[in-house]
Design a protein around this motif. Structure first.
Motif, PDB file in Angstrom:
ATOM      1  N   GLY A 196       0.841  -1.199   0.000  1.00 21.80           N
ATOM      2  CA  GLY A 196       0.000   0.000   0.000  1.00 21.80           C
ATOM      3  C   GLY A 196       0.865   1.234   0.000  1.00 21.80           C
ATOM      4  O   GLY A 196       2.102   1.156   0.008  1.00 21.80           O
ATOM      5  N   ALA A 197       0.199   2.392   0.014  1.00 21.22           N
ATOM      6  CA  ALA A 197       0.910   3.667  -0.124  1.00 21.22           C
ATOM      7  C   ALA A 197       1.575   4.086   1.187  1.00 21.22           C
ATOM      8  O   ALA A 197       1.055   3.829   2.271  1.00 21.22           O
ATOM      9  CB  ALA A 197      -0.065   4.740  -0.586  1.00 21.22           C
ATOM     10  N   LEU A 198       2.718   4.720   1.069  1.00 17.28           N
ATOM     11  CA  LEU A 198       3.397   5.382   2.199  1.00 17.28           C
ATOM     12  C   LEU A 198       3.179   6.872   2.049  1.00 17.28           C
ATOM     13  O   LEU A 198       3.317   7.414   0.955  1.00 17.28           O
ATOM     14  CB  LEU A 198       4.905   5.122   2.149  1.00 17.28           C
ATOM     15  CG  LEU A 198       5.536   3.945   2.865  1.00 17.28           C
ATOM     16  CD1 LEU A 198       7.046   4.112   2.867  1.00 17.28           C
ATOM     17  CD2 LEU A 198       5.014   3.777   4.287  1.00 17.28           C
ATOM     18  N   LYS A 199       2.885   7.518   3.189  1.00 15.12           N
ATOM     19  CA  LYS A 199       2.635   8.966   3.161  1.00 15.12           C
ATOM     20  C   LYS A 199       3.542   9.657   4.169  1.00 15.12           C
ATOM     21  O   LYS A 199       3.949   9.042   5.166  1.00 15.12           O
ATOM     22  CB  LYS A 199       1.170   9.268   3.549  1.00 15.12           C
ATOM     23  CG  LYS A 199       0.141   8.573   2.690  1.00 15.12           C
ATOM     24  CD  LYS A 199      -0.082   9.331   1.390  1.00 15.12           C
ATOM     25  CE  LYS A 199      -1.201   8.694   0.579  1.00 15.12           C
ATOM     26  NZ  LYS A 199      -0.976   8.765  -0.858  1.00 15.12           N
ATOM     27  N   THR A 200       3.766  10.939   3.956  1.00 14.41           N
ATOM     28  CA  THR A 200       4.531  11.734   4.903  1.00 14.41           C
ATOM     29  C   THR A 200       3.885  11.637   6.286  1.00 14.41           C
ATOM     30  O   THR A 200       2.662  11.742   6.401  1.00 14.41           O
ATOM     31  CB  THR A 200       4.548  13.213   4.448  1.00 14.41           C
ATOM     32  OG1 THR A 200       5.180  13.257   3.161  1.00 14.41           O
ATOM     33  CG2 THR A 200       5.330  14.080   5.401  1.00 14.41           C
ATOM     34  N   GLY A 201       4.699  11.404   7.304  1.00 15.66           N
ATOM     35  CA  GLY A 201       4.184  11.282   8.670  1.00 15.66           C
ATOM     36  C   GLY A 201       3.939   9.855   9.098  1.00 15.66           C
ATOM     37  O   GLY A 201       3.707   9.589  10.282  1.00 15.66           O
ATOM     38  N   ASP A 202       3.984   8.904   8.150  1.00 16.81           N
ATOM     39  CA  ASP A 202       3.778   7.487   8.496  1.00 16.81           C
ATOM     40  C   ASP A 202       4.942   6.953   9.327  1.00 16.81           C
ATOM     41  O   ASP A 202       6.065   7.467   9.256  1.00 16.81           O
ATOM     42  CB  ASP A 202       3.658   6.624   7.225  1.00 16.81           C
ATOM     43  CG  ASP A 202       2.276   6.680   6.592  1.00 16.81           C
ATOM     44  OD1 ASP A 202       1.340   7.153   7.258  1.00 16.81           O
ATOM     45  OD2 ASP A 202       2.152   6.251   5.432  1.00 16.81           O
ATOM     46  N   LEU A 203       4.645   5.892  10.080  1.00 21.39           N
ATOM     47  CA  LEU A 203       5.676   5.171  10.824  1.00 21.39           C
ATOM     48  C   LEU A 203       5.604   3.704  10.401  1.00 21.39           C
ATOM     49  O   LEU A 203       4.592   3.036  10.615  1.00 21.39           O
ATOM     50  CB  LEU A 203       5.448   5.297  12.332  1.00 21.39           C
ATOM     51  CG  LEU A 203       6.470   4.569  13.206  1.00 21.39           C
ATOM     52  CD1 LEU A 203       7.844   5.219  13.105  1.00 21.39           C
ATOM     53  CD2 LEU A 203       6.012   4.532  14.661  1.00 21.39           C
ATOM     54  N   ALA A 204       6.668   3.224   9.777  1.00 22.57           N
ATOM     55  CA  ALA A 204       6.734   1.826   9.336  1.00 22.57           C
ATOM     56  C   ALA A 204       7.624   1.061  10.297  1.00 22.57           C
ATOM     57  O   ALA A 204       8.717   1.505  10.635  1.00 22.57           O
ATOM     58  CB  ALA A 204       7.295   1.745   7.921  1.00 22.57           C
ATOM     59  N   ARG A 205       7.122  -0.100  10.755  1.00 23.35           N
ATOM     60  CA  ARG A 205       7.881  -0.915  11.708  1.00 23.35           C
ATOM     61  C   ARG A 205       8.066  -2.308  11.113  1.00 23.35           C
ATOM     62  O   ARG A 205       7.075  -2.957  10.746  1.00 23.35           O
ATOM     63  CB  ARG A 205       7.103  -0.972  13.018  1.00 23.35           C
ATOM     64  CG  ARG A 205       7.747  -1.815  14.092  1.00 23.35           C
ATOM     65  CD  ARG A 205       6.914  -1.753  15.375  1.00 23.35           C
ATOM     66  NE  ARG A 205       7.311  -2.800  16.284  1.00 23.35           N
ATOM     67  CZ  ARG A 205       6.506  -3.437  17.121  1.00 23.35           C
ATOM     68  NH1 ARG A 205       5.212  -3.107  17.188  1.00 23.35           N
ATOM     69  NH2 ARG A 205       6.959  -4.376  17.910  1.00 23.35           N
ATOM     70  N   LEU A 206       9.306  -2.741  11.017  1.00 27.30           N
ATOM     71  CA  LEU A 206       9.619  -4.051  10.436  1.00 27.30           C
ATOM     72  C   LEU A 206      10.067  -4.991  11.547  1.00 27.30           C
ATOM     73  O   LEU A 206      10.974  -4.657  12.313  1.00 27.30           O
ATOM     74  CB  LEU A 206      10.724  -3.934   9.389  1.00 27.30           C
ATOM     75  CG  LEU A 206      10.527  -2.891   8.281  1.00 27.30           C
ATOM     76  CD1 LEU A 206      11.610  -3.024   7.212  1.00 27.30           C
ATOM     77  CD2 LEU A 206       9.164  -3.045   7.635  1.00 27.30           C
TER      78      LEU A 206
END
Ligand code: MG
Length: 219
Positions: A196-206
């Motif tokens: 899905g889309a990533l947007k400014t302000g997102d937090l991605a955790r792997l």
């Protein structure tokens, strides 16, 4: 030269050479993008300038308005080689990490329509975002690895290596028949469904349970 960190007893910096990527390796992801499974894996390459280790935010590229995350298990090649047999393949893996094969989906869709290459859709700065790497000896059963990606606190992707259409030994053999694999090469092994889309302000955790838990802010 770009480096990643291998979490050995004392963290070790590893110089990254080529960045290989496998596409269309999980049936449910192939279906979500409306693609067909291939007889041979789809292979593409990212420039080393796309490499983005932890510590700074992901910067979205200005030339796209629809950047997608694709969470993938990433292999770090230790000993290189040519024509590596499948039963020797795991011996050539020095470490395992997680990565985001960031994709400008708008540009990739256009390129696909025209039958054109994916470099601008897959090779921009930060497009090869990676966690730190766990030494291979810490992973007892590489055939059973599972991983997750959480976006803003919600699980969006769950990867299970057992669902790969082209398993890790196949990938190493296949790539090494075409390219000479070198110490420091990275191999992105394909994304499961849930992109899905990533947007400014997102937090991605792997997350690779018990071994890797890394967050990336998006600028
Ligand atoms: Mg991918």
């Amino acid at each position: 030269m770009p480096h990643i960190t291998l979490l050995a007893q004392q963290a070790k910096a590893v110089q990254v050479r080529n960045i290989f990527c496998i596409g269309r390796n999980y049936a449910a992801h192939i279906a979500e993008l409306g693609n067909r499974p291939e007889e041979d894996p789809v292979v593409f390459i990212k420039p080393t300038s796309a490499l983005h280790p932890p510590g700074t935010p992901i910067v979205l590229p200005a030339h796209s308005s629809d950047v997608h995350y694709e969470t993938e298990l990433v292999l770090l090649v230790g000993q290189g080689g040519k024509n590596i047999a499948e039963d020797k393949a795991l011996k050539h893996i020095a470490g395992y990490g997680l990565g985001l094969d960031l994709t400008a989906r708008d540009l990739q869709s256009k390129a696909k329509q025209g039958g054109l290459p994916w470099a601008v859709a897959k090779g921009f700065d930060c497009a090869a975002t990676v966690t730190q790497f766990v030494p291979a000896e810490h992973i007892e059963h590489p055939h059973n690895i599972e991983f997750q990606m959480h976006l803003n606190g919600q699980i969006r992707q769950h990867g299970d290596v057992r669902k790969m259409l082209f398993p890790i030994p196949f990938i190493v053999r296949y790539l090494s028949q075409v390219f000479t694999l070198q110490e420091g090469d990275l191999i992105f092994t394909g994304t499961p469904e849930g992109v899905g889309a990533l947007k400014t302000g997102d937090l991605a955790r792997l997350v690779l349970p018990g071994l890797i838990d890394t967050e990336f802010n998006v600028d």
